[in-house]
Enzyme design. Structure first.
Site, PDB file in Angstrom:
ATOM      1  N   TYR A 131      42.143  41.980  41.840  1.00 44.11           N
ATOM      2  CA  TYR A 131      41.060  41.340  42.591  1.00 44.11           C
ATOM      3  C   TYR A 131      40.966  41.950  43.978  1.00 44.11           C
ATOM      4  O   TYR A 131      41.854  41.763  44.815  1.00 44.11           O
ATOM      5  CB  TYR A 131      41.363  39.847  42.671  1.00 44.11           C
ATOM      6  CG  TYR A 131      40.362  38.998  43.422  1.00 44.11           C
ATOM      7  CD1 TYR A 131      39.377  38.297  42.741  1.00 44.11           C
ATOM      8  CD2 TYR A 131      40.426  38.854  44.799  1.00 44.11           C
ATOM      9  CE1 TYR A 131      38.480  37.480  43.421  1.00 44.11           C
ATOM     10  CE2 TYR A 131      39.523  38.049  45.492  1.00 44.11           C
ATOM     11  CZ  TYR A 131      38.559  37.369  44.798  1.00 44.11           C
ATOM     12  OH  TYR A 131      37.678  36.561  45.464  1.00 44.11           O
ATOM     13  N   LYS A 159      38.359  44.458  39.929  1.00 44.94           N
ATOM     14  CA  LYS A 159      37.163  43.746  40.413  1.00 44.94           C
ATOM     15  C   LYS A 159      36.902  44.241  41.824  1.00 44.94           C
ATOM     16  O   LYS A 159      37.693  43.961  42.730  1.00 44.94           O
ATOM     17  CB  LYS A 159      37.452  42.245  40.400  1.00 44.94           C
ATOM     18  CG  LYS A 159      36.388  41.347  41.029  1.00 44.94           C
ATOM     19  CD  LYS A 159      36.888  39.889  40.992  1.00 44.94           C
ATOM     20  CE  LYS A 159      35.886  38.905  41.558  1.00 44.94           C
ATOM     21  NZ  LYS A 159      35.647  39.063  42.989  1.00 44.94           N
TER      22      LYS A 159
END
Lengths: 297, 297
Positions: A131, A159
């Site tokens: 992330y 991501k």
């Protein structure tokens, strides 16, 4: 699992902690719409604000009610020990994947973040999505660090927070990142306003906040991109620009999405953890206008 | 309580959580040196990384072993509910004051931060120090917001992150802040390298990291400033410049102070919560050189 539309639902609070029936309602909307995956306890799912027992409960409700839709669980925390405990719990509960943010208080060094991912990757059996969102985690990844982490076992996706405005620059940015990581590691765009640009630039997934509440329009954008129709992808995303404007005006997507869920009667009032607040009266009026104009329901 | 030298001790970890005997050792050093106050569970005290039971334990040990030295307890947390619980617990344990950082994950709006301070100020009986340190909390106060918060009951001090390099600009900055707040609210400087500049610019207190481990040199700087000897204050602070350089090299003060405490045998190895790490071998060698050259022990 880390391709297509990954929808990030809220973890709505009620009077006594998690509003479980509201959360189940949100999950069921996503299942009916047939999103490609559900990511509970992302930033939109307020992972950082919930206690361990609340996170465990959200995890179990997500897995139970997602039925056959793959479920990714956010396991971020300020300490490695907590991350390991959350990862173990998520796996026990039946999560298909984990989302791991390098949440920070003291600014982290690259070697500390690499060691965090190494430690977690060594201890899990399901794939991890890295992330990368400096606005909330306050950590900025270099592509070198992304490449080092992507080599670890169990890393399934990255991501990223967005892509440049210019389509050629956006494509070059995604290509540069992909050049350094193994082929099985997908790249997904986040920051809803970047969705079309990211997907058109070669991102494999859209990690989507709006998709967590309004899966249909988010799926339409994703499917257009998957069909190779870049113009339609851009057009559908641009149509939602008034919504992206509200994000800008209200310090990010969370307060807007939480208020929209409340306006639709899907969650109760004050569903965000204090000190976070939903929109004030003026904000709610603008939001109502946008929801009506865009036929979002 | 919010004047002079406020020393910020580490909350050292051991194999099974808090290393209580090491923490008591650190508190006793500060009491012997006669610092003006002790602030446990500040950023240096790793408040953000500790569990509720660990924070309760540190609070009680600090109050017990500080004897007559005033004790301020950091009560920061991501949610208002946790802050309120920590504040209640700190007061029950006998804390003389509270340190309240606007800790954030989602970037906070000014009105959310004001409401946080209002809510806490209404619920407590001891004075609060407002903690302004964007590097860790990721929230930047405006002077207007400082003024609004300083009007609330129970606000006793503002801990600012630093002052401009130029002495005249530094004095103007402190004067500007003080012009907007009630006279009983003190202003304290933090960021150890800014100590002399801040104190010479009119700050009433130094909220000190180095003072939490090496109280004597920090007290010498503070006492020189209190005696009105600006040159001596600057000279004593400049003498510690090699230490401030290490802070810069290692991403802040925490890793350096934790490693120094270890080198002195005051805490065990790996006293920081993972993923945070103490210094590597090369860092330790430079630190040893600096400790020896400055006679810090």
């Amino acid at each position: 699992m880390f391709t297509g539309l990954s929808a990030f639902p809220l973890s709505p609070l009620g009077r006594d902690g998690i509003d479980e029936s509201a959360f189940i309602r949100l999950i069921k909307r996503l299942v009916s719409a047939e999103v490609d995956s559900i990511c509970a306890l992302g930033s939109t799912g307020n992972y950082a604000y919930l206690q361990a027992d609340q996170r465990a409960r959200i995890t179990r409700l997500a897995v139970e009610h997602a039925v056959n839709t793959p479920v990714v669980i956010g396991v971020g925390a300020l300490t490695t020990d907590e991350v390991l405990a959350y990862a173990e719990d998520a796996q026990e509960a039946g999560a298909d994947g984990l989302l791991l943010p390098p949440m920070s208080y003291q600014p982290l060094r690259d070697d500390e973040v690499l060691t965090l991912y190494e430690t977690v990757a060594r201890s899990v059996d399901v794939p991890i999505c890295v992330y990368d969102n400096p606005t909330t985690t306050r950590f900025t990844f270099s592509d070198t660090l992304h490449a080092d982490i992507a080599q670890l076992p169990h890393i399934g996706s990255i991501k990223i927070p967005g892509v440049p405005d210019d389509p050629a620059e956006a494509a070059a940015r995604v290509e540069r990142l992909k050049a350094g990581i193994p082929k099985h590691v997908t790249v997904g765009v986040s920051g809803d306003a970047f969705a079309a640009r990211g997907l058109n630039a070669g991102c494999d997934a859209w990690y989507s906040v709006i998709g967590g509440l309004f899966p249909e329009p988010a799926l339409a954008i994703t499917r257009a991109a998957q069909a190779g129709d870049g113009d339609k992808t851009a057009q559908l995303c641009d149509a939602l620009a008034p919504f992206w404007m509200l994000y800008k005006q209200h310090g990010g997507s969370l307060r807007v999405i939480a208020t929209a869920a409340e306006q639709l009667g899907l969650v109760g009032p004050d569903c965000l953890p204090r000190p976070l607040q939903t929109l004030d009266d003026a904000g709610r009026r603008s939001l109502d206008d946008v929801l009506n104009a865009l036929n979002l329901e």
